[in-house]
Design an enzyme around this catalytic site. Structure first.
Site, PDB file in Angstrom:
ATOM      1  N   TRP A 342      22.364  25.700  25.283  1.00 55.38           N
ATOM      2  CA  TRP A 342      23.042  24.402  25.335  1.00 55.38           C
ATOM      3  C   TRP A 342      24.368  24.471  26.100  1.00 55.38           C
ATOM      4  CZ3 TRP A 342      20.877  26.186  20.671  1.00 55.38           C
ATOM      5  CH2 TRP A 342      19.698  25.536  20.285  1.00 55.38           C
ATOM      6  N   CYS A 428      26.243  20.979  22.295  1.00 53.08           N
ATOM      7  CA  CYS A 428      24.825  21.076  21.952  1.00 53.08           C
ATOM      8  C   CYS A 428      24.069  19.904  22.559  1.00 53.08           C
ATOM      9  CB  CYS A 428      24.614  21.159  20.448  1.00 53.08           C
ATOM     10  SG  CYS A 428      22.876  21.442  19.981  1.00 53.08           S
ATOM     11  N   CYS A 429      23.536  19.041  21.735  1.00 49.97           N
ATOM     12  CA  CYS A 429      22.600  18.009  22.181  1.00 49.97           C
ATOM     13  C   CYS A 429      23.208  16.608  22.138  1.00 49.97           C
ATOM     14  CB  CYS A 429      21.357  18.033  21.303  1.00 49.97           C
ATOM     15  SG  CYS A 429      20.590  19.641  21.158  1.00 49.97           S
ATOM     16  N   GLY A 757      17.017  16.580  22.108  1.00 50.44           N
ATOM     17  CA  GLY A 757      18.417  16.765  22.467  1.00 50.44           C
ATOM     18  C   GLY A 757      18.658  17.810  23.528  1.00 50.44           C
TER      19      GLY A 757
END
Length: 785
Positions: A342, A428-429, A757
C-alpha cells in the site's frame, strides 16, 4: 561564535539557492509544507496532450526488473531474503537496478526485490517466513531476538487476556497487527526535500526541549514527559541515519533539494528510510504531485529540464515504489493477499480556497500506467480525490486509464477535505489523515457478521462449538410458537454481542499499540511529523452485507433455525457443538436485500455501522486516540468466510464474504449505480476511516467504443460521488479474461485487478481469492431494470 554565524550563513545560502523563485510564506519560518504548496503550485485544466513518451532508460530499467527479478518472483513467490542482517535505515550498502541508468536511486536492501528481516515486530513470524522462502535462519540472529531482545509480539502475547485469545482463536478477530508493523502512518517525506535533514534535526531538538520538567507533574504527566523526550530522541537518531543513507548514494540530504530531480530523490529517500526500518501493513507515500510539480515548473521555465526529463523522473520513482518488498508468511498472505504494501499515492481534489489541485504531474503519474511506460501495476496504489467539478480533461484521462488498466481507485474529495483538510492523504486503502500531523493506530477488523450468529447462539461459536462470549452475557434466542426466529429479539441480542466484541477488540488494540510504541516505534516516520500528533484508532468491520441481509430476512420473511442434531450428515454440522446449537437456517418468503437502493435493507446496514461505531466510541483508548471505523476487508473476506457458518440470508458456511461495504455477490441486481447509492447512504461520520466499494463492469456495459465508455464512466463516478459514495474501486473486466488468467497465468503477468481498497496482480492471488474475484457481480450497465 564566529563558527556558529558561519554555519548559519551557510544554511541561509543553501536555503536561498534551493528556494530561489518560490513565493515566500509561513513555510519559510517553520515546518509548513501545505503553505509552500498553496503559495506555489500551478493548477492545470488541460488534457494529456503535453505528455512525453517513455525514454530508453525507463524502458531498459523496467525490462531489467521484469526479466531478472519480477519473473523469478512469479515462479517462486520470494526472490531472495537476507537472513543475517536485521533491517534498519542504514543497515545495507547502496543497491541499484542499473547504476548507470537509475535516475532515482535507492533500494530497500542491496539487490532489487531482496527482502530483509524486521524482527522487532516478532521473531516467530520472521522465522516462519524465512523457512517458507526456502532459506535457513541465522542462529545468532535468532538468539538475539529470542534471548536478549524482546519483541512487540512477545510483549503483546504476554499481556493478552483469555477473552482476547478466545476471540482470535475463533476468528471473530483476525488480522490484528500483533506480530508485524502496524503501518497506517504517512511520514511527510516532502519535508526532507523542502528543508533538508539538518533543519529537521534542529527543529526536532527544539521540540524535544520545548516541554520542561515541572515538580508539580502528576504521575501520568511524568510518564508522558519521559516518553515524549525519548521518542523525540529516537526521531533525531533516525534523522541522522537518514543522512548516512543518503551518503551511501552520494546524496547530501542534510541540505534542501535544489532541483526537481533532487526534490523527487530526497522525498523518495525519506520514504525509503521508512520501508527499510518498518514492515507496516500499509506504507503509504502521501500526497506528492502538486509538491513535485512546483519544482518541475520552475526547472522547465529555467530550461534545466524538458518534459521528457520530468516524465522520466516520475517513471523512475514509480518503478522504485513497485519493488518495495516485505518478508511475510503465507498465513499473512491469506489475509492480505497479493503481496501488497500500500504505497498509496493520493492526488487531485481541491484546495480549501476552491482551486483545483490537479497539476501536470497528476497526468505524469497516470501516464506511468500506460503500456508505453510501465504498464498497469498494483503499486503505488493510485488514489484520486474525486469531485464532479474536477477539470474535464483530467476526469476523462482518469476514466481512460481505469478502463485500460483497472489500476485506480477514487475517493470523495468533499468528504475527506471537510474532515481532514486539503493536505490529507490516504494511508492504506481508504484511511484519510493530515500528512505529517496525524497517525493511525491500525486495528484490522472484527467479524460483524459472525457476531450475529453468536447473538443467536448465546455466544457459542457455530464452527468450533466453543463458548467465546462469557456465559450469561447473552442468552440463546428461542424460536417463537410458529418455530421462527423473532427479529427484535435477535437484534437486541446482536447489540449485546457487539458490545462484548467491541470491548474485547479495544482491549486488544490498547495492548497492541502500547507494545508497538515500546518495542517497534516508527522513529523515522514520526520524525517527519509535527511535535504533537493527532491519533486515531482505525477500527474496522467485515460482513456488513451479510448482517444487513440476515436482519432483513428476519424482519420481512420467516426464518426457521436448523439445529446441530438435525444437521448430521450435512456440511453445516458442527462436530464438537452441542445438539441445540443453531448451525443453519431455512428462510421462507421474499425480503429486500442491501445494494439495490432499497431503504428497507439499506437502513439495516446503516444501523449495523452506527451501532458498532457507538459501541467503540464509549471505550477508553490508549494515548487518547480518537476511535474511527472503516468498512474494508482487504482480502480477508475470504478468510472470514472460511471460518464462519451459514446465515439467515442464505449465505452458506465457509464461502467468502463480499468485500468491504459491497452488497453480497450477485445480489446487487439493479446495476452499478444503485449499488453505489446504497453504499453512499452509510453515514461517513460513523465510518471516518473510510467505506470501501469495489465494482466491476464489463467494457460492453460502459459503451460501444472508447469515447462512449470514457464518457459513461465519468458520469457514473460523478453520480456515485453526488450520492454520498466515499470510495470506488473500478474494475473494467470480462469474467472470461479472469478465468483464462487462472488457467494460463503465464499469459497475464501484469493483469491488475482491484480487490477491496487496493490493486493486485491477479496471478499473485491464491486460487480461493481468484475464485472470489470471479464470483463477484460483473455489472452489465449503470442501471438494470
Amino acid at each position: 561564535m564566529a563558527a556558529v554565524e558561519s554555519q548559519a550563513a551557510t544554511q541561509q545560502e543553501l536555503e536561498a539557492k534551493a528556494w530561489e523563485g518560490f513565493a515566500g510564506g509561513h513555510w519559510q519560518e517553520d515546518i509548513d509544507v501545505r503553505d509552500f504548496i498553496q503559495k506555489n503550485y500551478t493548477p492545470y485544466e488541460g488534457d494529456e496532450s503535453f505528455l512525453a513518451p517513455a525514454t530508453a532508460k525507463t524502458k531498459h530499467l523496467w525490462k531489467t526488473l521484469d526479466d531478472n527479478y519480477l519473473a523469478v518472483e512469479r515462479k517462486q513467490r520470494v526472490y531472495d531474503v537476507d537472513t543475517h542482517t536485521p533491517a534498519d535505515i542504514d543497515a545495507f550498502p547502496a543497491g541499484y537496478i542499473d547504476d548507470q541508468d537509475d535516475v532515482i536511486v535507492g533500494l530497500q536492501t542491496d539487490v532489487p526485490c531482496k527482502r530483509a528481516m524486521m524482527p522487532n515486530g516478532g521473531w516467530r513470524m520472521v522465522e516462519q517466513a524465512i523457512k517458507e522462502a526456502g532459506k535457513e535462519v541465522d542462529p545468532e540472529v535468532k538468539k538475539i531476538y529470542t534471548r536478549y531482545r524482546k519483541t512487540h509480539n512477545d510483549g503483546v502475547f504476554g499481556v493478552y487476556t483469555d477473552r482476547i485469545k478466545r476471540a482470535r482463536h475463533n476468528k471473530i478477530l483476525t488480522g490484528l497487527p500483533d506480530a508485524y508493523g502496524r503501518g497506517r502512518i504517512i511520514g511527510d517525506y516532502r519535508r526532507v526535500a523542502l528543508y533538508g535533514v539538518n533543519t529537521l534535526i534542529k527543529l526536532k531538538q527544539r521540540d524535544k526541549d520545548s516541554v520542561p520538567y515541572r515538580n508539580d507533574f502528576t504521575e501520568p504527566e511524568i510518564e508522558h514527559w519521559i516518553r515524549f523526550r525519548e521518542e523525540h530522541d529516537e526521531q533525531i537518531k533516525a534523522l541522522k541515519k537518514l543522512i548516512k543513507l543518503g551518503q551511501e548514494y552520494n546524496l547530501d540530504l542534510s541540505r534542501p533539494a535544489q532541483t526537481a530531480q533532487e526534490a523527487v530523490q530526497w522525498t523518495y529517500m525519506g520514504y525509503l528510510a521508512s520501508v527499510k526500518s518498518q514492515d507496516g501493513a500499509a506504507m503509504s507515500i502521501g500526497r506528492l504531485s502538486a509538491f513535485f510539480d512546483i519544482y518541475f515548473e520552475r526547472d522547465l521555465k529555467k530550461g534545466l529540464i524538458t518534459e521528457t526529463d520530468a516524465q522520466e523522473i516520475i517513471d523512475n520513482i514509480v518503478m522504485k515504489l513497485r519493488i518495495v518488498r516485505f518478508l511475510r508468511t503465507k498465513d499473512y498472505d491469506k489475509i492480505f493477499s497479493g503481496d501488497p504494501y500500500w504505497a498509496t499515492w493520493s492526488d487531485a481534489g481541491f484546495g480549501d480556497d476552491g482551486r483545483c489541485m490537479v497539476t501536470k504531474t497528476s497526468f505524469r503519474l497516470l501516464n506511468t500506467l500506460t503500456l508505453e511506460h510501465l504498464g498497469p501495476g498494483p503499486e503505488p496504489n493510485i488514489t484520486i480525490f474525486w469531485d464532479p467539478k474536477l477539470p474535464e480533461g483530467y476526469k476523462r484521462f482518469c476514466a481512460k486509464i481505469s478502463i485500460d488498466t483497472s489500476a485506480i481507485q477514487y475517493e470523495s474529495d468533499k468528504q475527506i477535505r471537510s474532515h481532514w483538510g486539503d493536505d490529507a492523504a490516504i494511508a492504506c486503502c481508504v484511511s484519510p489523515m493530515r500528512v505529517g500531523k496525524q497517525m493511525q493506530f491500525f486495528a484490522a477488523r472484527v467479524n460483524s457478521a459472525k457476531a450475529l450468529l453468536y447473538a443467536i447462539n448465546g455466544g457459542i461459536d457455530e464452527m468450533t462449538g466453543l463458548r467465546v462470549i462469557d456465559e450469561g452475557y447473552i442468552e440463546p434466542v428461542k424460536p417463537k410458537a410458529d418455530g421462527t426466529l423473532d427479529f427484535e429479539e435477535v437484534k437486541n441480542n446482536y447489540e449485546k454481542a457487539l458490545e462484548w466484541l467491541s470491548e474485547t477488540y479495544v482491549e486488544a488494540l490498547n495492548i497492541i499499540h502500547y507494545m508497538h510504541d515500546k518495542y517497534a516505534y516508527e522513529s523515522i516516520e514520526m520524525a517527519l511529523h509535527d511535535k504533537e500528533v493527532y491519533r486515531t484508532l482505525g477500527c474496522g468491520m467485515s460482513g456488513l452485507s451479510i448482517a444487513a441481509d440476515s436482519l432483513s430476512a428476519l424482519k420481512y420473511a420467516k426464518v426457521y433455525p436448523i439445529y446441530n442434531k438435525d444437521a448430521k450428515g450435512t456440511d453445516e454440522y458442527c462436530e464438537n457443538g452441542p445438539d441445540d446449537l443453531i448451525v443453519g437456517y431455512k428462510t421462507v418468503g421474499d425480503y429486500p436485500v442491501y445494494g439495490n437502493d432499497d431503504d428497507r435493507a439499506d437502513d439495516l446496514a446503516k444501523w449495523v455501522v452506527s451501532t458498532v461505531m457507538g459501541q467503540v466510541r464509549r471505550l477508553p483508548v490508549y494515548r487518547g486516540a480518537v476511535p474511527t471505523q472503516s468498512i474494508l476487508t482487504i482480502t480477508s473476506n475470504v478468510e472470514y468466510g472460511k471460518n464462519t457458518g451459514s446465515f439467515p440470508s442464505g449465505h452458506h458456511k465457509g464461502t467468502p464474504y463480499s468485500p468491504g461495504a459491497n452488497p453480497e455477490n450477485g445480489r446487487d441486481t439493479h446495476g452499478m449505480l444503485p449499488s453505489m447509492f446504497s453504499v453512499g447512504k452509510i453515514d461517513y461520520n460513523d465510518a471516518l476511516d473510510g467505506i470501501s466499494l469495489t465494482n466491476t463492469i464489463t467494457p460492453e456495459g460502459l459503451g460501444r467504443d472508447e469515447d462512449d465508455r470514457i464518457t459513461n464512466l465519468v458520469g457514473i463516478l460523478d453520480s456515485g460521488n453526488g450520492h454520498g459514495l466515499y470510495h470506488a474501486n473500478i474494475n473494467v473486466l470480462r469474467k472470461e479474461q479472469l478465468e483464462d488468467a487462472m488457467n494460463h497465468p503465464e499469459k497475464y503477468p501484469h493483469l491488475t485487478v482491484r480487490v477491496s481498497g487496493y490493486a493486485v496482480n491477479f496471478v499473485r492471488l491464491t486460487k480461493e481469492q481468484q475464485l472470489d474475484v470471479i464470483s463477484r457481480t460483473f455489472h452489465k450497465g449503470a442501471v438494470t431494470d
